[in-house]
Scaffold this motif. Structure first.
Motif, PDB file in Angstrom:
ATOM      1  N   ALA A  45      12.063  -8.250  -3.485  1.00 40.90           N
ATOM      2  CA  ALA A  45      12.119  -9.567  -2.854  1.00 40.90           C
ATOM      3  C   ALA A  45      10.833  -9.834  -2.079  1.00 40.90           C
ATOM      4  O   ALA A  45      10.232  -8.920  -1.504  1.00 40.90           O
ATOM      5  N   ASP A  46      10.432 -11.078  -2.087  1.00 42.34           N
ATOM      6  CA  ASP A  46       9.296 -11.531  -1.276  1.00 42.34           C
ATOM      7  C   ASP A  46       8.016 -10.744  -1.520  1.00 42.34           C
ATOM      8  O   ASP A  46       7.324 -10.352  -0.582  1.00 42.34           O
ATOM      9  N   THR A  47       7.708 -10.490  -2.789  1.00 44.62           N
ATOM     10  CA  THR A  47       6.435  -9.849  -3.120  1.00 44.62           C
ATOM     11  C   THR A  47       5.737 -10.662  -4.195  1.00 44.62           C
ATOM     12  O   THR A  47       6.355 -11.471  -4.889  1.00 44.62           O
ATOM     13  N   GLY A  48       4.474 -10.400  -4.334  1.00 48.67           N
ATOM     14  CA  GLY A  48       3.698 -11.011  -5.399  1.00 48.67           C
ATOM     15  C   GLY A  48       3.621 -10.070  -6.585  1.00 48.67           C
ATOM     16  O   GLY A  48       4.590  -9.390  -6.921  1.00 48.67           O
ATOM     17  N   HIS A  49       2.448  -9.993  -7.174  1.00 50.06           N
ATOM     18  CA  HIS A  49       2.228  -9.246  -8.412  1.00 50.06           C
ATOM     19  C   HIS A  49       1.963  -7.752  -8.179  1.00 50.06           C
ATOM     20  O   HIS A  49       1.861  -6.998  -9.117  1.00 50.06           O
ATOM     21  N   LEU A  50       1.849  -7.332  -6.924  1.00 50.38           N
ATOM     22  CA  LEU A  50       1.499  -5.945  -6.617  1.00 50.38           C
ATOM     23  C   LEU A  50       2.506  -5.305  -5.656  1.00 50.38           C
ATOM     24  O   LEU A  50       2.154  -4.905  -4.543  1.00 50.38           O
ATOM     25  N   PRO A  51       3.756  -5.146  -6.070  1.00 50.26           N
ATOM     26  CA  PRO A  51       4.723  -4.533  -5.145  1.00 50.26           C
ATOM     27  C   PRO A  51       4.354  -3.113  -4.750  1.00 50.26           C
ATOM     28  O   PRO A  51       4.752  -2.647  -3.684  1.00 50.26           O
ATOM     29  N   GLN A  52       3.565  -2.422  -5.567  1.00 47.28           N
ATOM     30  CA  GLN A  52       3.142  -1.068  -5.213  1.00 47.28           C
ATOM     31  C   GLN A  52       2.208  -1.089  -4.009  1.00 47.28           C
ATOM     32  O   GLN A  52       2.059  -0.073  -3.329  1.00 47.28           O
ATOM     33  N   VAL A  53       1.616  -2.234  -3.716  1.00 44.62           N
ATOM     34  CA  VAL A  53       0.773  -2.389  -2.534  1.00 44.62           C
ATOM     35  C   VAL A  53       1.587  -3.027  -1.404  1.00 44.62           C
ATOM     36  O   VAL A  53       1.616  -2.540  -0.280  1.00 44.62           O
ATOM     37  N   GLU A  54       2.268  -4.128  -1.735  1.00 43.49           N
ATOM     38  CA  GLU A  54       2.984  -4.907  -0.733  1.00 43.49           C
ATOM     39  C   GLU A  54       4.215  -4.190  -0.169  1.00 43.49           C
ATOM     40  O   GLU A  54       4.596  -4.425   0.974  1.00 43.49           O
ATOM     41  N   ARG A  55       4.855  -3.359  -0.959  1.00 48.01           N
ATOM     42  CA  ARG A  55       6.072  -2.663  -0.546  1.00 48.01           C
ATOM     43  C   ARG A  55       5.960  -1.181  -0.891  1.00 48.01           C
ATOM     44  O   ARG A  55       6.843  -0.610  -1.524  1.00 48.01           O
ATOM     45  N   ALA A  56       4.875  -0.557  -0.481  1.00 46.89           N
ATOM     46  CA  ALA A  56       4.560   0.813  -0.892  1.00 46.89           C
ATOM     47  C   ALA A  56       5.667   1.810  -0.543  1.00 46.89           C
ATOM     48  O   ALA A  56       6.010   2.660  -1.371  1.00 46.89           O
ATOM     49  N   ASP A  57       6.243   1.728   0.655  1.00 48.31           N
ATOM     50  CA  ASP A  57       7.304   2.677   1.027  1.00 48.31           C
ATOM     51  C   ASP A  57       8.508   2.547   0.105  1.00 48.31           C
ATOM     52  O   ASP A  57       9.011   3.536  -0.426  1.00 48.31           O
ATOM     53  N   GLU A  58       8.983   1.323  -0.086  1.00 52.80           N
ATOM     54  CA  GLU A  58      10.150   1.086  -0.940  1.00 52.80           C
ATOM     55  C   GLU A  58       9.845   1.472  -2.384  1.00 52.80           C
ATOM     56  O   GLU A  58      10.675   2.080  -3.068  1.00 52.80           O
ATOM     57  N   PHE A  59       8.641   1.125  -2.843  1.00 51.50           N
ATOM     58  CA  PHE A  59       8.245   1.461  -4.213  1.00 51.50           C
ATOM     59  C   PHE A  59       8.258   2.979  -4.409  1.00 51.50           C
ATOM     60  O   PHE A  59       8.803   3.481  -5.389  1.00 51.50           O
ATOM     61  N   HIS A  60       7.667   3.703  -3.474  1.00 51.94           N
ATOM     62  CA  HIS A  60       7.612   5.160  -3.563  1.00 51.94           C
ATOM     63  C   HIS A  60       9.018   5.753  -3.619  1.00 51.94           C
ATOM     64  O   HIS A  60       9.313   6.602  -4.468  1.00 51.94           O
ATOM     65  N   ARG A  61       9.902   5.325  -2.720  1.00 52.70           N
ATOM     66  CA  ARG A  61      11.285   5.835  -2.709  1.00 52.70           C
ATOM     67  C   ARG A  61      12.003   5.517  -4.024  1.00 52.70           C
ATOM     68  O   ARG A  61      12.691   6.376  -4.577  1.00 52.70           O
ATOM     69  N   LEU A  62      11.845   4.316  -4.502  1.00 53.79           N
ATOM     70  CA  LEU A  62      12.524   3.904  -5.727  1.00 53.79           C
ATOM     71  C   LEU A  62      12.054   4.726  -6.924  1.00 53.79           C
ATOM     72  O   LEU A  62      12.859   5.248  -7.696  1.00 53.79           O
ATOM     73  N   VAL A  63      10.750   4.871  -7.075  1.00 52.71           N
ATOM     74  CA  VAL A  63      10.204   5.580  -8.235  1.00 52.71           C
ATOM     75  C   VAL A  63      10.496   7.074  -8.168  1.00 52.71           C
ATOM     76  O   VAL A  63      10.928   7.662  -9.166  1.00 52.71           O
ATOM     77  N   THR A  64      10.300   7.694  -7.030  1.00 55.22           N
ATOM     78  CA  THR A  64      10.595   9.131  -6.958  1.00 55.22           C
ATOM     79  C   THR A  64      12.092   9.387  -7.120  1.00 55.22           C
ATOM     80  O   THR A  64      12.484  10.406  -7.691  1.00 55.22           O
TER      81      THR A  64
END
Length: 184
Positions: free
Chosen positions: A155-174
């Protein structure tokens, strides 16, 4: 994240800018069109805590020289595979691609399914009929090579969620790599 050292490798006679850090199961991070490996700088360090993480500038981007021929998805995927070979990474890797990097990751998974431990697509570019058919075949049992899939909308991100939401992205992917569901 600071402290990440980039190197220029010669791969099949062409300069390739990459980062290679950490130990553990290998991960390949692929950026989007007109971008560089810097898009994954923060995540590179996080993933490297328990994975071997390789980021590279796609051919013709950042510090990587262009290919001699056309920059097709197949050619970009082959160049990424060649870089993995040059770094001594022969087996399956977790492929993570943003935008064009997602299309390249898909193509690599289709062209060489044994090389793909998993596939994480982030705002991925379109990928053409040849990749679509290949991915569909990978999902058909008993041909299934990539047995798990998960979709997540940031939610509320652009084209780079790995930058904009790095903590959430890291948790989700791992969590995905570890086989955990989103609710755990």
């Amino acid at each position: 994240m600071s402290g990440l050292a980039d190197t220029i490798r010669t791969v099949r006679g062409r300069a390739v800018r990459c980062r290679d850090t950490g130990d553990g199961p290998p991960v390949l991070l692929l950026h989007g069109i007109g971008r560089t490996l810097a898009d994954f700088a923060e995540l590179h360090g996080r993933f490297a805590r328990d994975h071997r993480v390789i980021s590279l500038d796609l051919a013709g981007h950042g510090g990587s020289a262009p290919l001699d021929g056309p920059h097709t998805l197949a050619a970009l995927a082959r160049a990424a595979a060649d870089c993995l070979d040059a770094l001594g990474v022969p087996g399956p890797v977790h492929l993570v691609g943003n935008s064009l990097g997602g299309a390249v990751a898909m193509r690599l998974a289709v062209d060489d399914p044994a090389r793909a431990a998993s596939l994480v697509l982030v705002a991925s570019a379109g990928f053409g009929r040849e990749v679509t058919i290949g991915l569909r075949l990978l999902a058909v049992r008993p041909l299934a090579r990539l047995p798990r899939a998960r979709t997540h909308l940031f939610a509320d991100t652009g084209h780079l969620p790995q930058v904009e939401r790095a903590d959430e992205f890291h948790r989700l992917v791992t969590g995905f790599w570890a086989g955990r569901t989103a609710g755990r």
